[in-house]
Design a protein around this motif. Structure first.
Motif, PDB file in Angstrom:
ATOM      1  N   ALA A 183     -12.436  -6.306  -2.804  1.00  0.00           N
ATOM      2  CA  ALA A 183     -11.517  -7.302  -2.238  1.00  0.00           C
ATOM      3  C   ALA A 183     -11.727  -8.669  -2.880  1.00  0.00           C
ATOM      4  CB  ALA A 183     -11.706  -7.384  -0.727  1.00  0.00           C
ATOM      5  N   VAL A 240      -4.357   0.868  -3.095  1.00  0.00           N
ATOM      6  CA  VAL A 240      -4.612   2.291  -2.863  1.00  0.00           C
ATOM      7  C   VAL A 240      -6.067   2.617  -3.160  1.00  0.00           C
ATOM      8  CG1 VAL A 240      -3.920   4.628  -3.463  1.00  0.00           C
ATOM      9  CG2 VAL A 240      -2.252   2.801  -3.506  1.00  0.00           C
ATOM     10  N   ILE A 273      -8.572   0.555  -3.031  1.00  0.00           N
ATOM     11  CA  ILE A 273      -9.431  -0.052  -2.012  1.00  0.00           C
ATOM     12  C   ILE A 273      -9.368   0.743  -0.709  1.00  0.00           C
ATOM     13  CG2 ILE A 273      -9.677  -2.091  -0.560  1.00  0.00           C
ATOM     14  CD1 ILE A 273      -9.052  -3.741  -3.023  1.00  0.00           C
ATOM     15  N   ALA A 274      -8.176   1.211  -0.347  1.00  0.00           N
ATOM     16  CA  ALA A 274      -8.071   2.026   0.865  1.00  0.00           C
ATOM     17  C   ALA A 274      -8.916   3.291   0.726  1.00  0.00           C
ATOM     18  CB  ALA A 274      -6.613   2.386   1.137  1.00  0.00           C
ATOM     19  N   GLY A 275      -9.089   3.758  -0.509  1.00  0.00           N
ATOM     20  CA  GLY A 275      -9.914   4.937  -0.743  1.00  0.00           C
ATOM     21  C   GLY A 275     -11.376   4.701  -0.434  1.00  0.00           C
ATOM     22  N   LEU A 287       0.969   4.193  -2.767  1.00  0.00           N
ATOM     23  CA  LEU A 287       0.330   5.481  -2.481  1.00  0.00           C
ATOM     24  C   LEU A 287       1.261   6.637  -2.822  1.00  0.00           C
ATOM     25  CD1 LEU A 287      -1.976   7.110  -0.849  1.00  0.00           C
ATOM     26  CD2 LEU A 287      -0.258   7.119   0.949  1.00  0.00           C
ATOM     27  N   PRO A 310     -16.039   3.373   6.415  1.00  0.00           N
ATOM     28  CA  PRO A 310     -15.773   2.430   5.330  1.00  0.00           C
ATOM     29  C   PRO A 310     -17.055   2.092   4.561  1.00  0.00           C
ATOM     30  CG  PRO A 310     -15.168   1.527   7.494  1.00  0.00           C
ATOM     31  CD  PRO A 310     -15.959   2.752   7.739  1.00  0.00           C
ATOM     32  N   LEU A 311     -16.912   1.933   3.246  1.00  0.00           N
ATOM     33  CA  LEU A 311     -18.039   1.458   2.440  1.00  0.00           C
ATOM     34  C   LEU A 311     -17.913  -0.061   2.391  1.00  0.00           C
ATOM     35  CD1 LEU A 311     -17.682   4.000  -0.482  1.00  0.00           C
ATOM     36  CD2 LEU A 311     -18.941   4.226   1.639  1.00  0.00           C
ATOM     37  N   PHE A 332       0.802  -1.222   0.000  1.00  0.00           N
ATOM     38  CA  PHE A 332       0.000   0.000   0.000  1.00  0.00           C
ATOM     39  C   PHE A 332       0.839   1.280   0.000  1.00  0.00           C
ATOM     40  CE2 PHE A 332      -1.846   3.377   2.633  1.00  0.00           C
ATOM     41  CZ  PHE A 332      -2.864   3.779   1.784  1.00  0.00           C
ATOM     42  N   ASN A 355     -12.340   3.401   2.204  1.00  0.00           N
ATOM     43  CA  ASN A 355     -12.457   3.708   3.627  1.00  0.00           C
ATOM     44  C   ASN A 355     -12.497   5.240   3.708  1.00  0.00           C
ATOM     45  OD1 ASN A 355     -12.424   3.711   6.360  1.00  0.00           O
ATOM     46  ND2 ASN A 355     -10.541   2.551   6.564  1.00  0.00           N
ATOM     47  N   THR A 356     -13.692   5.810   3.617  1.00  0.00           N
ATOM     48  CA  THR A 356     -13.800   7.244   3.361  1.00  0.00           C
ATOM     49  C   THR A 356     -13.850   8.055   4.645  1.00  0.00           C
ATOM     50  OG1 THR A 356     -16.190   7.430   3.462  1.00  0.00           O
ATOM     51  CG2 THR A 356     -15.254   6.650   1.395  1.00  0.00           C
ATOM     52  N   MET A 407     -16.058  -2.105  -0.575  1.00  0.00           N
ATOM     53  CA  MET A 407     -14.750  -2.622  -0.182  1.00  0.00           C
ATOM     54  C   MET A 407     -14.677  -4.132  -0.360  1.00  0.00           C
ATOM     55  SD  MET A 407     -13.297  -1.257   3.355  1.00  0.00           S
ATOM     56  CE  MET A 407     -11.631  -0.688   3.397  1.00  0.00           C
TER      57      MET A 407
END
Lengths: 290, 274, 410
Positions: free
Chosen positions: B245, B225, B227-229, B213, B236-237, B209, B231-232, B241
């Motif tokens: 995944a 990166v 997917i981490a986005g 990034l 987290p959505l 990650f 997590n807003t 997510m």
């Protein structure tokens, strides 16, 4: 065993690449650790000697973080090693039905770490999580997985184990697969028990691979970040605040000198840990392997 | 050791809790990807439900997911190949040749893997900026090969030293070069080690990650990166997510299924010696 | 010949390493953006902007937790961003890398902006950013439960504690109020909100000043409130507060407006339509905390005019209205403009629009200091220690002040 000569040509490409790409940043990082450099003040970069290190030494928060990190690393690696070894031995047995299950065991490795940790947070959720729902149903109470200092440390260890037992398993299992079957057959003919052949054949022959697995996991656990950050963020209070959490904070705020000093201290701690472990395990056997 | 039905049963029973523990979170992620967020938290937990595909549609339409998938694949395959080639050569070099200070050099290889990545990322960034390699495949590839290489080297040393010398010597007498011996004799025997090294090299790149990034942005951005986005700033959505995944997990499963047939005692010493 | 080839190759290498030539013509700008639903809204509207202006916008979206780091690193090393989507606390620390906009601001229809939101883009009298998406803390409550009990939504902190107590019934998994008590940043902000209400300040006259009568009173009320929360708030974060409301476990919550939209979405919330919104409670004053997402232009941008054009569009009425209407269940971009927030369509989509506007008009900003990020981080860690029981209230307040003073070099 051949000496020097041709070996150079095998070693050169990999080592030249590795040392150029990794040692230059490392030296740079060590150099920066002697400076007071805050990214938001690019014109105010000062050489401060060992100041950053001295400050870490007297910072109770940092010292606590070293303890927490060590506890986490020791717990996680021990758990993962025993579980991984057990699984590898189980799967090394000639049972047909085990083959297809092998890939299932590896699945946690394939989940992007941040998603794995986020989903564990959902599962662990003390009020609405699925785990406590079933524990309560079976009358086993509802542990405060992430909101009690001790439980929080246990929880991050469990999630780390979930993620990396497959690593231990796979490395040790592959090691077992290349052991010569004849040795075991001969031992069985001589009437050795399963324990005896494990103790006197598997362990000595597999020492190197097992040690490597432990070393690699040890250094990774010591620097674990994603899982801890998502699950507890270092809390409650400072119960799971590891060195990496502090490093992330310094880095995130742009304190380059401090962040690099923490990084170099981490590197030294890990290197010493690995060196001691290697000495302790390889030397008494007369450096049997490699 | 002949497997008896009793031992098989015992093994199976011992495995069940392990499997449950390993697989439940994955099952939960997979089902979450087909659920609404409310259903994910439903009480009692829903094991059977009517699946929805909204999460997948959103991930695939809102962001250029396929482009990022391609980036991830190219970089991960490149990392795998690069670290296998360099790692095999160096691993064989360490396993078969001794020179003054070789122990120290070997330890130094491991030391490069001990530095916290958080510390290396800024010098890397500055280095890549100088070289004009920010946001390129090359920039990430170089970084990831250097991450994967120490483990590959050390692991392969362990597998190569177990290859009996007499087999190699026999081949050399038959006119094989050192490199020929490595490719034709040593690699087949040590195949399980190479498989493990390949899998982990792939994963290093696939799941990384921080470097992705900092070093990438638009062109070379990889999936972790993205997917981490999800997590807003408003939490987290979970659905999106999970959907991402699951899609990210599939190539790994395919790769492992392909590779795992080399992970068996088919090419053991006995076979070669015979 | 050789030399010529060498220079040719060198030129090729150099031109490929520098940003591409076509990017220099004012036609392409690079945007550092927040990933997630805000990115989705932007990407959906962007083609319209690109068509209208002929400017191509390259979007580099980063996750919430890492955006500041990425902008900091990029700006301080002469990176390539032309325009940056920033949370307001970042403006002070990054101000020296940003383009002053005072002159350009004159071309905007400033009367349409809620004044406090414009202030979010200023630092020491210079305007560095234009507001895009204002956020502010609200008090969320269950209308249905309050009606059943015949209670009015609390207006003061004392009433809030009393109401939380009235609804708190752990045996039925019903809790008075959802807030956090973890080492998450939200915990520190809840505590600061309470202290502000009693007249305390985090920094006063350049010194840490939480350890005061007001600080103690606010801290005590905050700790009192924790008796009526879900039992495990020591691990809660922003999303868990939302969850407690969405799953119907909490009767009230203090939450940022950005958390409100998912509470009103039927696929995410079991109480959609049952919620009321009001201003956060007051004591000696009413101080809902402000957090505005803004858009800034990089000082070293080669495309400042194009970047400014984009900033104008992003803070404009058209984008504001499109963003409110964007069908996202996650959250919304709330416009800083009166014309959007008062619009009937907005009120229909966002039931909390009135409260949002009323809160924004009286909102209080966090100290605008270059060192603020460090001060807030110190506040976060110490508030976490307080709620975990590692420190008493008085010790915690002293430690926060000591940290603030150390950071400010006092």
């Amino acid at each position: 065993m051949a000496a020097g000569g041709a070996g150079r040509w095998f070693l050169l490409p990999g080592l030249a690449f590795l040392f150029t790409i990794d040692l230059i940043p490392l030296v740079y990082s060590a150099w920066v650790s002697f400076y007071n450099w805050w990214l938001i003040r690019p014109r105010d970069v000062r050489f401060v000697g060992l100041d950053n290190y001295v400050r870490l030494g007297v910072d109770p928060e940092f010292n606590r973080a070293v303890v927490v990190t060590t506890l986490f690393t020791a717990g996680a690696v021990a758990l993962e090693f025993l579980a991984g070894l057990g699984l590898a031995l189980l799967f090394a047995q000639p049972f047909r039905f085990l083959r297809p299950i092998r890939v299932l065991l590896l699945l946690p490795l394939f989940v992007v770490p941040v998603v794995g940790a986020t989903m564990w947070r959902v599962i662990f959720h003390p009020e609405v999580g699925v785990l406590n729902h079933y524990l309560t149903t079976f009358g086993l109470g509802h542990p405060p997985w992430l909101s009690d200092p001790t439980w929080a440390l246990v929880s991050i260890t469990l999630v780390d184990a979930w993620r990396t037992i497959p690593f231990m398993f796979l490395v040790i299992y592959a090691g077992l697969e290349v052991l010569p079957a004849e040795l075991f057959e001969a031992a069985a003919v001589d009437g050795a028990s399963a324990w005896q052949s494990f103790r006197h054949i598997t362990v000595p022959l597999l020492t190197y691979i097992m040690l490597l697995a432990v070393l690699i996991r040890g250094m990774d656990a010591f620097r674990e970040f994603d899982i801890i950050f998502v699950l507890t963020g270092g809390g409650p209070g400072t119960a799971t605040q590891t060195i990496q959490i502090l490093n992330y904070r310094a880095f995130g705020l742009g304190h380059m000198g401090q962040a690099n000093a923490i990084g170099i201290v981490t590197l030294v701690l890990v290197a010493v840990m690995c060196f001691v472990l290697m000495r302790a395990i390889l030397r008494p056997r007369g450096a049997a392997q490699a | 050791m002949k497997p008896t039905p009793l031992r098989a049963t015992l093994t199976g029973v011992a495995l069940l809790p392990v499997l449950a523990w390993t697989l439940f979170p994955i099952y939960w992620i997979t089902t979450a990807s087909f659920k609404t967020e409310l259903a994910l938290y439903a009480k009692p937990p829903q094991w059977l439900f009517t699946p929805i595909v909204d999460n997948y549609t959103r991930v695939l339409t809102n962001i250029p997911f396929v482009q990022y998938l391609k980036n991830s694949l190219v970089i991960a395959l490149g990392t795998t190949i690069g670290s296998l080639v360099l790692g095999t050569l160096a691993g064989y070099g360490f396993a078969r040749f001794r020179f003054r200070g070789s122990e120290a050099v070997r330890f130094l290889v491991l030391v490069t893997r001990m530095a916290p990545r958080m510390v290396l990322v800024v010098p890397y960034y500055l280095m890549m900026q100088r070289l004009g390699l920010l946001d390129t495949y090359t920039g990430l590839l170089v970084a990831y090969v250097s991450f994967a290489l120490p483990f590959s080297i050390w692991l392969l040393i362990g597998f190569f030293v177990d290859v009996p010398l007499d087999v190699e010597e026999a081949a050399m007498i038959d006119g094989c070069s050192r490199l020929g011996v490595l490719v034709r004799i040593v690699i087949p025997i040590a195949a399980p080690g190479l498989v493990v090294a390949a899998i982990f090299a792939f994963l290093v790149s696939w799941n990384e990650f921080l470097f992705a990034l900092i070093l990438s942005g638009v062109e070379a951005k990889t999936l972790p990166v993205v997917i981490a986005g999800l997590n807003t700033d408003a939490g987290p959505l979970y659905g999106e997510m999970s959907a991402a995944a699951v899609m990210v997990m599939l190539p790994n499963i395919v790769m492992t299924l392909v590779l795992q047939r080399y992970l068996v005692k088919g090419l053991t010493l006995g076979a070669v010696k015979g | 010949m050789r030399t010529k080839t060498f220079f040719l190759v060198l030129a090729l290498v150099l031109s490929s390493t520098a940003s591409p030539v076509w990017a220099q013509q004012g036609k392409s700008i690079t945007l550092s953006m927040l990933a997630g639903y805000k990115e989705d809204v932007l990407r959906a509207s962007l083609p319209e902007f690109e068509k209208k202006t002929g400017i191509k916008v390259v979007v580099d979206a980063s996750p919430f937790g890492d955006l500041y780091k990425k902008q900091l690193l990029s700006l301080s090393t002469g990176g390539r961003y032309d325009v940056l989507f920033m949370d307001e606390p970042w403006i002070a620390p990054l101000s020296e890398f940003l383009l002053p906009l005072n002159e350009r601001m004159k071309s905007l229809d400033l009367a349409d902006f809620v004044p406090t939101t414009v202030a979010s883009g200023a630092f020491q009298g210079t305007q560095y950013a234009v507001p895009v998406d204002p956020n502010v803390q609200l008090l969320v409550y269950r209308k249905d439960l309050f009606e059943q009990k015949g209670l009015k939504p609390p207006a003061t902190w004392d009433e809030l504690v009393a109401a939380a107590k009235a609804f708190h019934d752990p045996s039925k998994q019903q809790y008075g109020i959802a807030i956090t008590a973890s080492s998450d940043i939200q915990t520190a902000l809840y505590m600061l909100l309470a202290i502000w209400s009693y007249g305390g300040e985090l920094v006063d006259n350049g010194r840490g000043s939480l350890n005061s009568a007001a600080g103690k009173k606010g801290g005590e009320v905050f700790l009192e409130l924790l008796k009526f929360t879900p039992p495990n708030v020591k691990s809660y974060n922003f999303a868990d507060v939302n969850k407690a409301i969405q799953l119907g476990q909490a009767a009230m919550a203090i939450q940022w407006a950005s958390g409100a939209r998912p509470m009103e979405d039927k696929t995410r919330s079991s109480v959609a339509g049952k919620l009321g919104y009001t201003l956060v409670p007051k004591a000696v004053r009413q101080t809902p905390m402000r957090g505005v997402w803004t858009i800034a232009v990089a000082k070293n941008s080669a495309n400042q005019d194009a970047a400014w054009q984009f900033a104008t569009w992003l803070s404009g009425k058209e984008f504001g209205q499109a963003a409110v209407k964007f069908p996202s269940a996650t959250s919304a971009i709330h416009s800083p403009r009166f014309s959007v927030l008062k619009d009937a369509g907005t009120k229909a989509t966002l039931p909390y629009a009135d409260t949002l506007l009323a809160s924004l008009q009286i909102t209080k900003e966090r100290p605008r200091l270059r060192e603020y990020a460090d001060i807030q981080e110190n506040l976060r860690v110490t508030a976490g220690k307080l709620t975990a029981g590692e420190l008493t209230l008085e010790a915690a307040l002293k430690e926060i002040d000591a940290g603030t003073n150390r950071i400010l070099g006092k």
